[in-house]
Design a protein around this motif. Structure first.
Motif, PDB file in Angstrom:
ATOM      1  N   CYS A  77      35.473 -90.365  36.824  1.00  0.00           N
ATOM      2  CA  CYS A  77      34.901 -91.133  35.728  1.00  0.00           C
ATOM      3  C   CYS A  77      34.196 -92.390  36.099  1.00  0.00           C
ATOM      4  O   CYS A  77      34.152 -93.314  35.708  1.00  0.00           O
TER       5      CYS A  77
ATOM      6  N   ALA B 237      31.735 -93.509  33.685  1.00  0.00           N
ATOM      7  CA  ALA B 237      32.468 -94.165  32.629  1.00  0.00           C
ATOM      8  C   ALA B 237      32.893 -95.609  33.011  1.00  0.00           C
ATOM      9  O   ALA B 237      32.955 -96.539  32.144  1.00  0.00           O
ATOM     10  N   GLN B 238      33.525 -95.632  34.197  1.00  0.00           N
ATOM     11  CA  GLN B 238      34.052 -96.984  34.542  1.00  0.00           C
ATOM     12  C   GLN B 238      32.831 -97.955  34.927  1.00  0.00           C
ATOM     13  O   GLN B 238      32.966 -99.158  34.496  1.00  0.00           O
TER      14      GLN B 238
ATOM     15  N   VAL C 149      27.731 -90.889  30.586  1.00  0.00           N
ATOM     16  CA  VAL C 149      29.040 -90.558  30.408  1.00  0.00           C
ATOM     17  C   VAL C 149      29.248 -89.217  29.801  1.00  0.00           C
ATOM     18  O   VAL C 149      30.158 -88.689  30.202  1.00  0.00           O
TER      19      VAL C 149
ATOM     20  N   GLU D 150      28.935 -86.637  32.522  1.00  0.00           N
ATOM     21  CA  GLU D 150      30.102 -86.776  33.327  1.00  0.00           C
ATOM     22  C   GLU D 150      31.300 -86.085  32.559  1.00  0.00           C
ATOM     23  O   GLU D 150      32.114 -85.170  33.276  1.00  0.00           O
ATOM     24  N   ALA D 151      31.250 -86.175  31.291  1.00  0.00           N
ATOM     25  CA  ALA D 151      32.492 -85.465  30.481  1.00  0.00           C
ATOM     26  C   ALA D 151      32.160 -83.907  30.692  1.00  0.00           C
ATOM     27  O   ALA D 151      33.098 -83.288  30.491  1.00  0.00           O
TER      28      ALA D 151
ATOM     29  N   THR E  52      36.021 -91.229  27.509  1.00  0.00           N
ATOM     30  CA  THR E  52      35.869 -90.355  28.581  1.00  0.00           C
ATOM     31  C   THR E  52      36.401 -88.924  28.314  1.00  0.00           C
ATOM     32  O   THR E  52      36.938 -88.575  27.411  1.00  0.00           O
TER      33      THR E  52
ATOM     34  N   CYS F  40      44.378 -88.885  35.976  1.00  0.00           N
ATOM     35  CA  CYS F  40      43.027 -89.223  36.872  1.00  0.00           C
ATOM     36  C   CYS F  40      43.630 -89.685  38.033  1.00  0.00           C
ATOM     37  O   CYS F  40      42.696 -90.111  39.003  1.00  0.00           O
TER      38      CYS F  40
END
Length: 333
Positions: free
Chosen positions: A52, A55-56, A84, A87-88, A259, A323
């Motif tokens: 992630c 997202a981070q 984001v 990535e998801a 996320t 995670c």
């Protein structure tokens, strides 16, 4: 920095899981940011988080902007939402094509591995809205034929509440204690975040939940979200709903990012352009809270053998998607 592990302990009496123990050794990175110049935050966050990462990074940038009372440009929000979302999508595809079939003892199919590799390559090559739109139709058509792996989990489990979908502004007054990042609660109770929480209103998921198929519901929710995200690639302005931020007070900002694993929150307090306080509330801390979804659904779960207990725990853990790696231990109750 070491990423740490989740230590999951199951107390088994020969018939069922009597109780669980959940201990996280994940380091609290946010504390290490205190005292640093705020410019260092946006450099450190993407380097430290391997999962992630986008997202981070988005959460760090947006909460800093909010704390500085800087209005984020619409184009910036769209770009962050697109990053984001991509990535998801990759995360969801990995789970459905790569992670779940072996756990369910399905044969390893070269075609499945090739499909994931091909889509991952195409998705990571997307650099702007035009490229996303060009990919969207192909992805949506392919996803229309994709099915979730079947998982029979009809159990009368005790379930925690699903975390509601709140904006950053709605979250702001709820993060009200020092240990919230380590032990987050909603309305004083543990809650589940993730795809199931986001899509629980779907009739098909509601049926699975009513039938006691909570793990299968999470799998179905992944596919449902994949299709929503694919549609969003054709219109990235929709994806801005995945990210938002708010000024909590002077020098204090909060960002919310949706996320693949669930709601991610970053909260920063500044003093003289240095970090006075930083909090990161990650999905893992919700779903693997000591009284959270993993604990509630494993406690009382039937298991005739240690292997039964181990397989059930592995499936539940994967459906909740930590995670960090986890270690599973079964002890006699």
């Amino acid at each position: 920095m070491e990423q740490g592990v989740l230590q999951l302990t199951l107390a088994w009496d020969g018939k069922e899981i009597v109780s669980t123990g959940i201990v996280s050794s994940r380091p609290m990175l946010a504390k290490a940011l205190r005292g640093l110049p705020v410019a260092r935050v946006s450099e450190i966050i993407p380097r430290v988080f391997s999962l992630c990462r986008h997202a981070q990074d988005a959460a760090a940038r947006l909460c800093i902007q909010a704390a500085r009372a800087e209005r984020a440009a619409l184009d910036d929000a769209r770009d962050l939402g697109l990053a984001v979302a991509i990535e998801a999508i990759v995360e969801h595809l990995y789970h459905l094509l790569m992670a779940w079939p072996p756990l369910l003892q399905k044969p390893c199919r070269a075609s499945r591995i090739e499909q994931f590799g091909a889509w991952r390559k195409r998705l990571l090559a997307v650099v702007d809205a035009a490229a996303a739109a060009a990919l969207a139709v192909d992805l949506a058509n392919w996803l229309a034929e994709l099915e979730v792996p079947p998982f029979d989990d009809r159990l009368a489990v005790t379930a925690v509440a699903l975390l509601p979908q709140l904006s950053a502004a709605e979250w702001a007054p709820l993060i009200d204690r020092e240990d919230f990042a380590a032990l987050p609660t909603f309305a004083g109770q543990a809650a589940e975040t993730g795809v199931l929480a986001r899509h629980a209103g779907d009739p098909g998921l509601a049926f699975l939940l009513a039938d006691g198929q909570r793990i299968q519901a999470r799998l179905a929710a992944r596919l449902l979200e994949l299709r929503w995200l694919a549609a969003g690639l054709a219109d990235p302005s929709r994806l801005s709903a995945l990210v938002d931020a708010t000024a909590v007070a002077a020098g204090c900002g909060l960002a919310r990012i949706e996320t693949a694993r669930g709601t991610l929150l970053h909260r920063i307090e500044l003093a003289a352009d240095c970090v006075e306080d930083y909090q990161i509330i990650a999905p893992t801390e919700w779903n693997f809270h000591p009284q959270g979804a993993f604990d509630s659904e494993m406690s009382g779960c039937p298991a005739q053998t240690r292997d039964d207990a181990r397989i059930r725990a592995a499936c539940l853990a994967l459906s909740l998607d930590p995670c960090v790696p986890y270690e599973l231990r079964i002890v006699d109750a």
